[in-house]
Design an enzyme around this catalytic site. Structure first.
Site, PDB file in Angstrom:
ATOM      1  N   CYS A   1       0.842  -1.204   0.000  1.00 37.37           N
ATOM      2  CA  CYS A   1       0.000   0.000   0.000  1.00 37.37           C
ATOM      3  C   CYS A   1       0.872   1.246   0.000  1.00 37.37           C
ATOM      4  O   CYS A   1       1.569   1.514  -0.972  1.00 37.37           O
ATOM      5  CB  CYS A   1      -0.958  -0.062   1.186  1.00 37.37           C
ATOM      6  SG  CYS A   1      -2.374   1.022   1.003  1.00 37.37           S
TER       7      CYS A   1
ATOM      8  N   GLU B   1      -0.790  -8.751   4.938  1.00 42.57           N
ATOM      9  CA  GLU B   1      -0.624  -8.871   6.397  1.00 42.57           C
ATOM     10  C   GLU B   1      -1.962  -8.818   7.127  1.00 42.57           C
ATOM     11  O   GLU B   1      -2.037  -9.123   8.314  1.00 42.57           O
ATOM     12  CB  GLU B   1       0.327  -7.781   6.906  1.00 42.57           C
ATOM     13  CG  GLU B   1      -0.266  -6.384   7.110  1.00 42.57           C
ATOM     14  CD  GLU B   1      -0.456  -5.606   5.815  1.00 42.57           C
ATOM     15  OE1 GLU B   1      -0.198  -6.160   4.724  1.00 42.57           O
ATOM     16  OE2 GLU B   1      -0.878  -4.428   5.876  1.00 42.57           O
TER      17      GLU B   1
ATOM     18  N   HIS C   1      -3.346  -5.789   1.026  1.00 39.90           N
ATOM     19  CA  HIS C   1      -2.672  -5.978   2.311  1.00 39.90           C
ATOM     20  C   HIS C   1      -2.583  -7.459   2.698  1.00 39.90           C
ATOM     21  O   HIS C   1      -3.478  -7.948   3.397  1.00 39.90           O
ATOM     22  CB  HIS C   1      -3.437  -5.246   3.411  1.00 39.90           C
ATOM     23  CG  HIS C   1      -3.315  -3.760   3.346  1.00 39.90           C
ATOM     24  ND1 HIS C   1      -2.333  -3.066   4.009  1.00 39.90           N
ATOM     25  CD2 HIS C   1      -4.043  -2.841   2.678  1.00 39.90           C
ATOM     26  CE1 HIS C   1      -2.465  -1.774   3.762  1.00 39.90           C
ATOM     27  NE2 HIS C   1      -3.496  -1.600   2.951  1.00 39.90           N
TER      28      HIS C   1
END
Lengths: 227, 84
Positions: A86, A196, A194
């Site tokens: 990002c 994560e 994302h």
């Protein structure tokens, strides 16, 4: 394997990134402040999402001149894995570690929802645990993820198989549905989604975990005997 | 010292979604003569005494930070002003 999560003023996905590495992946990880002078003790560098320096001027434009970025460039030159997610992707673009630039989303809206991605290249150090063509679900959360590069650069990205992830249903107008690209050498990955945020069974999605496992697998193959 | 005005806009070849939205709004207000809207940034810099060529400095700042040459064009006006 020891990871660094680079923290800029305004980073806000650093804790998620740290958690993903420490608790879900089970590897060593440390936060590293943006004015750090030395990343030589780390095997992998992670640039998390957020709004570094308030996104002033352009996303990533000011972070790219932070002290630590000289070290990030050095780590990339040494062939260490560098992952920008990002805002981290935007910083890598501004720093010239990856080609192209980000524009405002086509519909001008900040989009925050899970999207389907296709693994276009599963032969990188970031994607080797996925199948080629595998469809995965990873959340996005951005207002400027509309990837752009000139035609010549796009031809190169395609020819060198640098496009790693594409959107199945393009949410932001990104050129050629690009969601994530690597550099020519293959050790710097930038992606808007994302991974994560998709590493925990408890939170209902583990599609992002294989990305981090891929990094560890490549590193082990290169650095650990009898792995 | 110098007063510098820097204008940064998206390059002609890059679609400007904000500009398009504003153009459509203007059309809906019956300003149908509007053919194109490009939204950009305007910056004012005050530059003090320097031995270097001011235009060179400004150009370098634009290239390195103030604009992203991949998607943006820039232009600037430099005006020398007397220090009070």
């Amino acid at each position: 394997m020891k990871f660094a999560v680079i923290v800029f003023p305004g980073s806000n996905c650093d804790v998620d990134m740290y958690h993903a590495i420490k608790d879900e992946l089970g590897e060593e990880v440390e936060y590293v402040w943006h004015d750090a002078q030395d990343l030589s003790g780390f095997d992998g560098i992670l640039l998390p999402g957020g709004f570094s320096y308030g996104d002033y001027l352009r996303s990533g434009a000011i972070a790219r001149f932070a002290n630590v970025m000289k070290e990030v460039v050095k780590a990339a030159d040494e062939g260490k894995p560098v992952l920008g997610v990002c805002n981290g992707f935007q910083i890598l673009l501004e720093a010239g570690l990856l080609p192209g630039a980000m524009r405002r989303n086509e519909k001008l809206k900040f989009i925050c929802r899970p999207v389907k991605l296709k693994v276009e290249n599963n032969e990188t150090m970031f994607s080797n645990k996925y199948d080629k063509g595998e469809i995965i679900t990873i959340p996005i959360a951005h207002g400027e993820g509309n990837y752009y590069c000139d035609e010549k650069t796009l031809e190169e990205l395609i020819a060198n198989k640098q496009i790693v992830f594409t959107y199945q249903d393009n949410p932001n107008g990104s050129l050629n549905n690009i969601a994530g690209i690597v550099n020519k050498r293959g050790n710097v990955l930038g992606m808007m989604p994302h991974p994560e945020r998709a590493v925990s069974e408890l939170l209902g999605n583990t599609d992002g975990l294989k990305l981090f496992q891929s990094i560890v697998r490549s590193w082990r193959e290169a650095h650990v005997t009898n792995s | 010292m110098y007063r510098v005005k820097v204008y940064v806009t998206l390059r002609e070849s890059v679609l400007d979604p904000q500009g398009n939205a504003v153009k459509n709004a203007l059309h809906s207000m019956n300003f149908n003569e509007v053919e194109d809207v490009r939204i950009g940034k305007y910056m004012e810099l005050a530059i003090g005494k320097t031995d270097r060529n001011v235009e060179e400095i400004v150009d370098e700042m634009c290239k390195k930070l103030l604009a992203n040459p991949v998607i943006e064009d820039y232009r600037y006006e430099i005006e020398e002003v007397a220090v009070k």
